[in-house]
Write an enzyme that holds these catalytic residues in place. Structure first.
Site, mmCIF file in Angstrom:
data_model
loop_
_atom_site.group_PDB
_atom_site.id
_atom_site.type_symbol
_atom_site.label_atom_id
_atom_site.label_comp_id
_atom_site.label_asym_id
_atom_site.label_seq_id
_atom_site.Cartn_x
_atom_site.Cartn_y
_atom_site.Cartn_z
ATOM 1 C CB THR A 95 -12.749 5.891 -33.250
ATOM 2 O OG1 THR A 95 -12.856 5.934 -31.827
ATOM 3 C CG2 THR A 95 -11.660 4.907 -33.644
ATOM 4 C CE LYS A 171 -10.917 4.474 -29.680
ATOM 5 N NZ LYS A 171 -11.303 3.731 -28.477
ATOM 6 C CE LYS A 239 -15.918 3.974 -36.333
ATOM 7 N NZ LYS A 239 -15.496 4.977 -35.416
HETATM 8 P P1 NAP Z 1 -23.360 7.155 -31.300
HETATM 9 O O1 NAP Z 1 -24.036 7.004 -29.991
HETATM 10 O O2 NAP Z 1 -23.847 6.353 -32.453
HETATM 11 O O3 NAP Z 1 -23.368 8.716 -31.680
HETATM 12 C C1 NAP Z 1 -22.934 9.128 -32.949
HETATM 13 C C2 NAP Z 1 -23.013 10.654 -33.054
HETATM 14 O O4 NAP Z 1 -22.620 11.030 -34.386
HETATM 15 C C3 NAP Z 1 -24.432 11.229 -32.841
HETATM 16 O O5 NAP Z 1 -24.322 12.500 -32.247
HETATM 17 C C4 NAP Z 1 -24.934 11.339 -34.290
HETATM 18 O O6 NAP Z 1 -25.961 12.311 -34.468
HETATM 19 C C5 NAP Z 1 -23.672 11.821 -34.982
HETATM 20 N N1 NAP Z 1 -23.701 11.598 -36.432
HETATM 21 C C6 NAP Z 1 -23.648 10.412 -37.085
HETATM 22 N N2 NAP Z 1 -23.655 10.614 -38.420
HETATM 23 C C7 NAP Z 1 -23.727 11.958 -38.612
HETATM 24 C C8 NAP Z 1 -23.746 12.794 -39.751
HETATM 25 N N3 NAP Z 1 -23.680 12.281 -40.993
HETATM 26 N N4 NAP Z 1 -23.820 14.126 -39.574
HETATM 27 C C9 NAP Z 1 -23.868 14.659 -38.322
HETATM 28 N N5 NAP Z 1 -23.840 13.915 -37.187
HETATM 29 C C10 NAP Z 1 -23.758 12.584 -37.335
HETATM 30 O O7 NAP Z 1 -21.797 6.815 -31.201
HETATM 31 P P2 NAP Z 1 -20.847 6.813 -29.908
HETATM 32 O O8 NAP Z 1 -20.848 5.446 -29.322
HETATM 33 O O9 NAP Z 1 -21.119 7.998 -29.071
HETATM 34 O O10 NAP Z 1 -19.407 6.974 -30.635
HETATM 35 C C11 NAP Z 1 -18.946 8.232 -31.115
HETATM 36 C C12 NAP Z 1 -17.488 8.097 -31.540
HETATM 37 O O11 NAP Z 1 -16.709 7.678 -30.409
HETATM 38 C C13 NAP Z 1 -17.256 7.032 -32.613
HETATM 39 O O12 NAP Z 1 -16.219 7.457 -33.462
HETATM 40 C C14 NAP Z 1 -16.821 5.813 -31.809
HETATM 41 O O13 NAP Z 1 -16.052 4.924 -32.594
HETATM 42 C C15 NAP Z 1 -16.044 6.462 -30.690
HETATM 43 N N6 NAP Z 1 -15.970 5.721 -29.411
HETATM 44 C C16 NAP Z 1 -17.054 5.056 -28.933
HETATM 45 C C17 NAP Z 1 -16.947 4.377 -27.719
HETATM 46 C C18 NAP Z 1 -18.112 3.607 -27.140
HETATM 47 O O14 NAP Z 1 -17.885 2.740 -26.290
HETATM 48 N N7 NAP Z 1 -19.349 3.866 -27.520
HETATM 49 C C19 NAP Z 1 -15.742 4.420 -26.990
HETATM 50 C C20 NAP Z 1 -14.663 5.148 -27.494
HETATM 51 C C21 NAP Z 1 -14.788 5.805 -28.713
HETATM 52 P P3 NAP Z 1 -27.521 11.887 -34.298
HETATM 53 O O15 NAP Z 1 -27.783 11.934 -32.822
HETATM 54 O O16 NAP Z 1 -28.233 12.894 -35.074
HETATM 55 O O17 NAP Z 1 -27.649 10.483 -34.876
#
Ligand code: NAP
Length: 291
Positions: A95, A171, A239
């Site tokens: 997102t 989104k 965010k």
């Molecule tokens: P998350 O569990 O916090 O995972 C974030 C990912 O991004 C991890 O692989 C992290 O790597 C990586 N990352 C963060 N900063 C980075 C950087 N500077 N360089 C390289 N890698 C980096 O988040 P999530 O919940 O999976 O969400 C991921 C995306 O999907 C977001 O944009 C979120 O808004 C969207 N989303 C989330 C949901 C939900 O319910 N969770 C639903 C729909 C969409 P590390 O493992 O090394 O930290």
């Protein structure tokens, strides 16, 4: 198909696993290398850099936290853009903001590379169960060609328009709607709890009235005050609401409710709930009510 996947957080780990189970040859990369281990055990190849994952792939997904993370992984040194071949497609499922989605499209076009936005609706449990709603935008023929990948991760794909950023706008507006449900549930539950009434009975009535996975799942989490562990982190939720406000402000389209929710999410951050789910915003409403 040779598929790459970068970003094995809560969402990415589940989505990547479904791509592998659908019979694709998967190459994964994650900044914290230990998160690649479960997928390597399932048969995925592990790349040392985003560029290496991109070089091996006909389609390369990114599912990362925010604009900054995607910029580092795609446009940075040894990034996806430096590894992609002419026939490969970058599918951005994070997102991200509308201006950054436009920038990514420009950067890929400048390099002669294909790019789609395909953000998703659904929490990590929905991702694991292949029940995501995929919102794709960009070249329609490319979206149609890659439909088997979207079928492997979700229950339905929607086409948002011919420019990738169209999907990001959908989104962000969708997350605004979900957040507004969290806000209204939080306000109603807090008032009912303060009155000493059975707010779980109230939930049943609301689910009957507004019936949807959002009302059912978020309503239940809020009724149970289940804020940890975070399925969707407060930081990421804030965010998204900031990004929808920026998008609306650029268009001079006031979103007063989004402004209010942005303040409540900020207050939740300031009160130490940054590692909780974004439903923890309910704690702000409770505190305001003296609960
Ligand atoms: P998350 O569990 O916090 O995972 C974030 C990912 O991004 C991890 O692989 C992290 O790597 C990586 N990352 C963060 N900063 C980075 C950087 N500077 N360089 C390289 N890698 C980096 O988040 P999530 O919940 O999976 O969400 C991921 C995306 O999907 C977001 O944009 C979120 O808004 C969207 N989303 C989330 C949901 C939900 O319910 N969770 C639903 C729909 C969409 P590390 O493992 O090394 O930290």
């Amino acid at each position: 198909m040779n598929v790459g996947f970068i970003g094995l957080g809560k969402m990415g780990a589940a989505i990547a696993s479904n791509l592998l189970r659908a019979g694709n040859q998967l190459t994964v990369y994650n900044r914290s290398a230990e998160k690649t281990e479960p997928l390597a055990k399932e048969g995925a190849q592990v790349a040392k850099t985003p560029a290496e994952a991109a070089t091996r792939s006909e389609a390369i997904f990114t599912m990362l936290a925010d604009d900054q993370a995607v910029a580092a992984v795609v446009l940075g040194e040894n990034g996806v853009a430096s590894g992609m071949g002419k026939n490969s497609v970058h599918i951005s499922s994070s997102t991200i903001s509308v201006p950054f989605a436009r920038l990514l499209a420009e950067e890929h076009t400048r390099r002669g590379q294909a790019f789609l936005s395909a953000p998703v609706f659904g929490r990590p449990e929905a991702a694991a169960a292949k029940k995501l709603l995929v919102v794709a935008a960009g070249d329609q023929a490319t979206v149609e060609r890659l439909q088997p990948l979207f079928d492997a991760i979700g229950r339905r794909t929607f086409f948002a328009g011919g420019e990738p950023w169209h999907a990001n706008a959908f989104k962000l507006c969708g997350n605004f709607m979900i957040c507004s449900a969290i806000e209204t549930f939080s306000e109603a539950f807090t008032t009912l709890r303060k009155a000493g009434l059975a707010h779980k009975e109230f939930l049943e009535i609301m689910v009957e009235l507004f019936g949807s996975p959002v009302y059912q799942n978020y309503g239940t989490a809020l009724a149970n005050r289940a804020f940890e562990p975070a399925g969707f982190g407060l930081r990421l939720g804030l965010k998204d609401i900031r990004q929808v406000l920026e998008f609306a402000q650029e268009l001079h389209a006031p979103m007063p409710l989004a402004s209010l929710m942005c303040d409540h999410l900020s207050a939740a951050m300031a009160n130490g709930y940054q590692d909780s789910d974004w439903t923890a915003v309910q704690r702000v409403l409770e505190r305001n009510a003296g609960l």
